[in-house]
Design a protein around this motif. Structure first.
Motif, PDB file in Angstrom:
ATOM      1  N   ILE A  58     -71.449  37.423  39.019  1.00  0.00           N
ATOM      2  CA  ILE A  58     -72.736  37.681  38.267  1.00  0.00           C
ATOM      3  C   ILE A  58     -72.851  39.242  38.227  1.00  0.00           C
ATOM      4  O   ILE A  58     -73.948  39.553  37.426  1.00  0.00           O
ATOM      5  CB  ILE A  58     -74.042  37.047  39.057  1.00  0.00           C
ATOM      6  CG1 ILE A  58     -73.998  37.539  40.488  1.00  0.00           C
ATOM      7  CG2 ILE A  58     -73.906  35.667  39.300  1.00  0.00           C
ATOM      8  CD1 ILE A  58     -74.585  38.758  40.804  1.00  0.00           C
ATOM      9  N   ALA A  59     -72.006  40.084  38.410  1.00  0.00           N
ATOM     10  CA  ALA A  59     -72.017  41.279  38.121  1.00  0.00           C
ATOM     11  C   ALA A  59     -72.319  41.929  36.876  1.00  0.00           C
ATOM     12  O   ALA A  59     -73.338  42.912  36.652  1.00  0.00           O
ATOM     13  CB  ALA A  59     -70.907  42.094  39.173  1.00  0.00           C
ATOM     14  N   THR A  60     -71.639  41.477  36.003  1.00  0.00           N
ATOM     15  CA  THR A  60     -71.826  42.021  34.804  1.00  0.00           C
ATOM     16  C   THR A  60     -73.191  41.861  34.248  1.00  0.00           C
ATOM     17  O   THR A  60     -73.790  42.340  33.225  1.00  0.00           O
ATOM     18  CB  THR A  60     -70.757  41.190  33.787  1.00  0.00           C
ATOM     19  OG1 THR A  60     -69.413  41.752  34.324  1.00  0.00           O
ATOM     20  CG2 THR A  60     -70.813  42.107  32.163  1.00  0.00           C
ATOM     21  N   SER A  61     -73.728  40.575  34.492  1.00  0.00           N
ATOM     22  CA  SER A  61     -74.875  40.219  33.970  1.00  0.00           C
ATOM     23  C   SER A  61     -76.087  41.132  34.645  1.00  0.00           C
ATOM     24  O   SER A  61     -77.214  41.065  34.314  1.00  0.00           O
ATOM     25  CB  SER A  61     -75.413  38.649  34.056  1.00  0.00           C
ATOM     26  OG  SER A  61     -74.527  37.968  33.570  1.00  0.00           O
TER      27      SER A  61
ATOM     28  N   THR B 136     -77.120  37.960  28.465  1.00  0.00           N
ATOM     29  CA  THR B 136     -77.862  36.990  28.641  1.00  0.00           C
ATOM     30  C   THR B 136     -78.041  36.278  27.337  1.00  0.00           C
ATOM     31  O   THR B 136     -78.057  34.909  26.901  1.00  0.00           O
ATOM     32  CB  THR B 136     -79.389  37.492  28.928  1.00  0.00           C
ATOM     33  OG1 THR B 136     -79.246  38.457  29.997  1.00  0.00           O
ATOM     34  CG2 THR B 136     -80.520  36.428  28.917  1.00  0.00           C
ATOM     35  N   ILE B 137     -77.918  37.087  25.980  1.00  0.00           N
ATOM     36  CA  ILE B 137     -77.929  36.495  24.752  1.00  0.00           C
ATOM     37  C   ILE B 137     -76.561  35.576  24.654  1.00  0.00           C
ATOM     38  O   ILE B 137     -76.893  34.220  24.098  1.00  0.00           O
ATOM     39  CB  ILE B 137     -77.649  37.546  23.907  1.00  0.00           C
ATOM     40  CG1 ILE B 137     -79.027  38.402  23.667  1.00  0.00           C
ATOM     41  CG2 ILE B 137     -77.215  36.941  22.401  1.00  0.00           C
ATOM     42  CD1 ILE B 137     -78.993  39.562  22.600  1.00  0.00           C
TER      43      ILE B 137
ATOM     44  N   ALA C  81     -86.213  36.067  35.221  1.00  0.00           N
ATOM     45  CA  ALA C  81     -86.010  34.682  36.221  1.00  0.00           C
ATOM     46  C   ALA C  81     -84.809  34.624  36.743  1.00  0.00           C
ATOM     47  O   ALA C  81     -84.846  34.182  37.818  1.00  0.00           O
ATOM     48  CB  ALA C  81     -86.226  33.577  35.113  1.00  0.00           C
ATOM     49  N   PHE C  82     -83.739  35.135  36.205  1.00  0.00           N
ATOM     50  CA  PHE C  82     -82.442  35.040  36.698  1.00  0.00           C
ATOM     51  C   PHE C  82     -82.285  35.788  37.989  1.00  0.00           C
ATOM     52  O   PHE C  82     -81.726  35.622  39.001  1.00  0.00           O
ATOM     53  CB  PHE C  82     -81.275  35.357  35.630  1.00  0.00           C
ATOM     54  CG  PHE C  82     -80.005  35.609  36.170  1.00  0.00           C
ATOM     55  CD1 PHE C  82     -79.287  34.527  36.736  1.00  0.00           C
ATOM     56  CD2 PHE C  82     -79.292  36.825  36.123  1.00  0.00           C
ATOM     57  CE1 PHE C  82     -78.063  34.737  37.199  1.00  0.00           C
ATOM     58  CE2 PHE C  82     -78.121  37.122  36.741  1.00  0.00           C
ATOM     59  CZ  PHE C  82     -77.242  35.949  37.402  1.00  0.00           C
TER      60      PHE C  82
END
Length: 354
Positions: free
Chosen positions: A276-279, A291-292, A310-311
């Motif tokens: 999840i680091a890149t996001s 996210t897109i 939210a994420f």
């Protein structure tokens, strides 16, 4: 270079394995090995230019540097095989060990074409990059203690990072309102399993990889049924002395391997944070892009700052859990939340509008 020997060895391994899942076609995989072999020296040299970021000490500008590296990869491409070769060399891994051979095989499998908007080959490369840096940073923090990740565990983590979303079909594990925990994650492991077994990877190490890959399932709306959420609670029990919940009831099925094994829980957390680091922790621009991509992969164009909040809040609790994760991504995550809040405050509904 010993790595070249692996190409020949793994080519023979691939010829002897009948793929168990429809995602892999043996003939195409063999052609891929040949392509990767011919481009390896160039790919390896190209990645050497970013070795300071991959293995270095800087955390202050890490997010900005990695954002730029990933933008460059979109233009020029890169190779998981060359990336894992740098890791093997840096960590001093023994290429004769089945777990190291399996990690190299995992990198080859992760180059098998998957052009999904988010869960494709580009994602696998990013996750491997983060996993390498997280391991490097963790072992630097805990040098000369019993909390370092040893070489066999490093190899397991590298393999898991490569194949955690192998064969992904888009979306998540919620289908027609029915949630199946770890369904696609298990599919990824099932694709890789016969190759790992052909390399004589011990069953306990294969089980480790299976469990930590399984716990990358972070399906929205799954709540406490999510393997990732359960893994986080088990992590807090072991490393934060948090006994507010009976985690013993959670350590069933594949998660049973966590019993009396806090090191495996740590490995699962590192893989999750790499995932999840890149996001979440490089830059707001990178978060917007990711996210897109993940929303468009699901066929919708509603990605916006509220999606990000939210994420980061509901799924991640606004924090990384490992000390390495906090040092590398924590400051930027807080900034991403702040910028998303500012976007919401000025009335921005989606990232398709200014």
């Amino acid at each position: 270079m010993e790595i070249f020997i692996l190409f020949d060895h793994l080519g023979e391994t691939i010829r002897g394995v009948e793929p168990k899942e429809k995602f892999i076609v043996q003939e195409h995989l063999l052609k891929l090995v040949d392509t990767l072999w011919h481009s390896f020296e160039q790919d390896y040299a190209h990645l050497a230019l970013v070795s300071d970021v991959l293995f270095g000490n800087d955390t202050d500008s890490f997010g900005e540097q990695v954002t730029n590296i990933f933008l460059q990869w979109e233009k020029e491409g890169t190779s998981l095989v060359a990336l894992i070769a740098h890791a093997i060399e840096h960590f001093g891994l023994d290429v004769d060990k089945p777990c190291v051979k399996s990690a190299f095989m995992a990198a080859i499998l992760a180059e098998y074409p998957n052009d999904l908007k988010y869960h494709g080959n580009g994602h696998y490369r990013k996750v491997l990059f983060h996993a390498i840096r997280l391991i490097t940073t963790h072992n630097r923090i805990y040098k000369d203690t019993n909390r370092i990740i040893n070489n066999d565990q490093i190899a397991e983590l590298l393999a898991a990072a490569c194949i955690h979303d192998l064969g992904h079909e888009g979306g998540d594990n919620l289908r027609d309102g029915v949630y199946t925990p770890g369904k696609m994650e298990q599919y990824a492991l099932d694709i890789a399993r016969p190759y790992f077994q052909a390399l004589d990877l011990p069953e306990d190490q294969l089980g480790d990889i299976e469990t930590i890959v399984f716990c990358t399932d972070i399906t929205f709306f799954a709540g406490d049924n999510s393997p990732c959420i359960r893994m986080k609670k088990i992590y807090k029990h072991f490393f934060w002395d948090d006994d507010r919940e009976d985690v013993g009831m959670m350590m069933v099925g594949k998660l049973r391997r966590y019993e009396d094994n806090p090191r495996l829980v740590l490995m699962a957390m590192i893989l999750h944070e790499a995932d999840i680091a890149t996001s979440a922790g490089l830059s707001y621009d990178q978060t917007v892009t990711e996210t897109i991509n993940i929303m468009e992969e699901r066929g919708v164009t509603t990605a916006g700052p509220k999606t990000v909040l939210a994420f980061l809040r509901e799924q991640l609790g606004e924090t990384m859990f490992t000390e390495a994760g906090k040092q590398l991504y924590g400051r930027v995550m807080a900034d991403v939340i702040k910028q998303a809040e500012q976007d919401v405050a000025r009335g921005r509904d989606t990232f398709y509008e200014e």
